[in-house]
Design a protein around this motif. Sequence first.
Motif, PDB file in Angstrom:
ATOM      1  N   ALA A   1       3.082  10.393   6.633  1.00 50.16           N
ATOM      2  CA  ALA A   1       2.540   9.202   6.280  1.00 50.16           C
ATOM      3  C   ALA A   1       3.099   8.420   5.362  1.00 50.16           C
ATOM      4  N   MET A   2       3.990   7.359   5.844  1.00 48.27           N
ATOM      5  CA  MET A   2       5.060   6.893   4.862  1.00 48.27           C
ATOM      6  C   MET A   2       4.212   5.807   4.027  1.00 48.27           C
ATOM      7  N   LYS A   3       3.003   5.313   4.277  1.00 50.21           N
ATOM      8  CA  LYS A   3       2.479   4.386   3.328  1.00 50.21           C
ATOM      9  C   LYS A   3       2.446   4.988   2.080  1.00 50.21           C
ATOM     10  N   ALA A   4       2.321   6.376   1.801  1.00 54.75           N
ATOM     11  CA  ALA A   4       2.101   7.000   0.736  1.00 54.75           C
ATOM     12  C   ALA A   4       3.405   6.847  -0.327  1.00 54.75           C
ATOM     13  N   ASN A   5       4.622   6.970   0.372  1.00 55.80           N
ATOM     14  CA  ASN A   5       5.828   6.510  -0.497  1.00 55.80           C
ATOM     15  C   ASN A   5       7.126   6.139   0.699  1.00 55.80           C
ATOM     16  N   ALA A   6       7.456   5.103   0.679  1.00 54.11           N
ATOM     17  CA  ALA A   6       8.287   4.842   1.667  1.00 54.11           C
ATOM     18  C   ALA A   6       9.440   4.518   1.338  1.00 54.11           C
ATOM     19  N   ASN A   7      10.075   4.944   0.048  1.00 55.90           N
ATOM     20  CA  ASN A   7      11.505   4.939  -0.218  1.00 55.90           C
ATOM     21  C   ASN A   7      12.511   5.632   0.694  1.00 55.90           C
ATOM     22  N   LEU A   8      13.464   4.979   1.026  1.00 55.53           N
ATOM     23  CA  LEU A   8      14.363   5.386   1.997  1.00 55.53           C
ATOM     24  C   LEU A   8      15.068   6.829   1.722  1.00 55.53           C
ATOM     25  N   SER A   9      15.290   7.036   0.343  1.00 52.50           N
ATOM     26  CA  SER A   9      15.790   8.234   0.143  1.00 52.50           C
ATOM     27  C   SER A   9      14.648   9.451   0.277  1.00 52.50           C
TER      28      SER A   9
END
Length: 417
Positions: free
Chosen positions: A58-66
């Motif tokens: 669930a990328m809403k938690a942390n969506a940094n590309l790396s």
Amino acid sequence: MNDFQYKKNQLYGEKVSLSEIAEAVGTPFYLYSAAALRRHITAYKKAFSSVPHLIAYAMKANANLSVLHLLGKEGAGADIVSVGELYRVLKAGISPEKIVFAGVGKTKDEMRQALRAGILLFNVESEQELIALDEAAKSCGKKASVALRVNPDVDPKTHPYISTGLKKSKFGVAHVHALSLYKLAGRLSHINVAGVHSHIGSQLTQVKPFVDAIRKMGELIQFLRKDGLDIRYWNIGGGLGVQYDQESPPLPSDLAKNILPILKASGCTIIMEPGRSIVANAGILVTRVIYTKATETKKFVVVDAGMNDLIRPSLYEAYHQILPVVKKKRPDHVVDVVGPICESGDFLAQDRTMPEVMPDELLAVMSAGAYGFTMASNYNARPRVPELMVDGDRYAIIRERETHKDLVRGEKIPAFL
Ligand code: LLP
């Protein structure tokens, strides 16, 4: 295991001293541990290895590309809630057939973009959305694979703002309406009914609500199959809690132990959408003390990070442990740790007992990797802080500190002024 530990009274991120990083990049900054991210995703992979599965982070938690790239390399897919997230996750190198799209307000335009990208599944949350998706799919000559998000109406026993599976919640379709909506879905020409989805809330610290929801969804799958619907995917959502303070939430293996028999019996590919449990304890926010002050009733530690950088304490009264980066033998004080923002709600901790600190000293706000940077804003015209990643003895800036120029990017003063 903790990847942020003291060595000779100095707090480290893996093998790098936080003081050294602060010296090099200034404060505040977010720092994520690659080892922690790998360990957390591996725990899910191991726990669910006996069933075909997809970990749709669930990328809403942390969506940094790396962060996305690292998790993608470990085999993760993504749970997205906007085409902005779709853009990010594709840029990070995660393939579209590992992406599921949730959210109560997807527009037809967003649906078309996701269809063209070739995502795996839409988690549909209402009848109108289902019809809109059918139309969107028709208009671009595609068939949309769908799981309905069903609201199993179990109490997740977490903060009301992050409970999502109750009857009164805006999310999903009511359990009692699910069957008729699935029948409708089965009749729509550009919808391919493929699965079921539920997500009952976040920061769950007990297994029972999960098990209750899984049981209900398992029964629903049987009903749907009797009706001739081909349910191949079972998305069990995210929500596993983490330790912020004294709580001892279940591990992925505890969860798996309790639900695997039911999941296996279904024969479905299991999708899960963990967010917080992957990133929260893999990240910290490092901040510097600017001043200390005392009023008649309170002591304050004023730091250079504020509610615009980490809003969880202000928004949910969330607890984040705060540690001195250099441990000193000092007496304990009860303080509010506050930021420089012009709001009384701008605090990182209230009435916190911690060793006395002095101006210029560094503090680490722990468990800040989830819903930290992704919820940050530019309030009070504060540039967003940089994000860094440490991997063993190496570290890198993975998102630059914003500049004042970034703050006014896109703004124009019209000629009529
Ligand atoms: N799947 C769906 C459909 C969700 O809505 C969420 C979170 C997740 C998965 C991931 O849940 P997790 O594993 O992270 O608990 N900003 C709040 C949390 C909001 C959660 C929103 N939905 C916080 O800082 O606590």
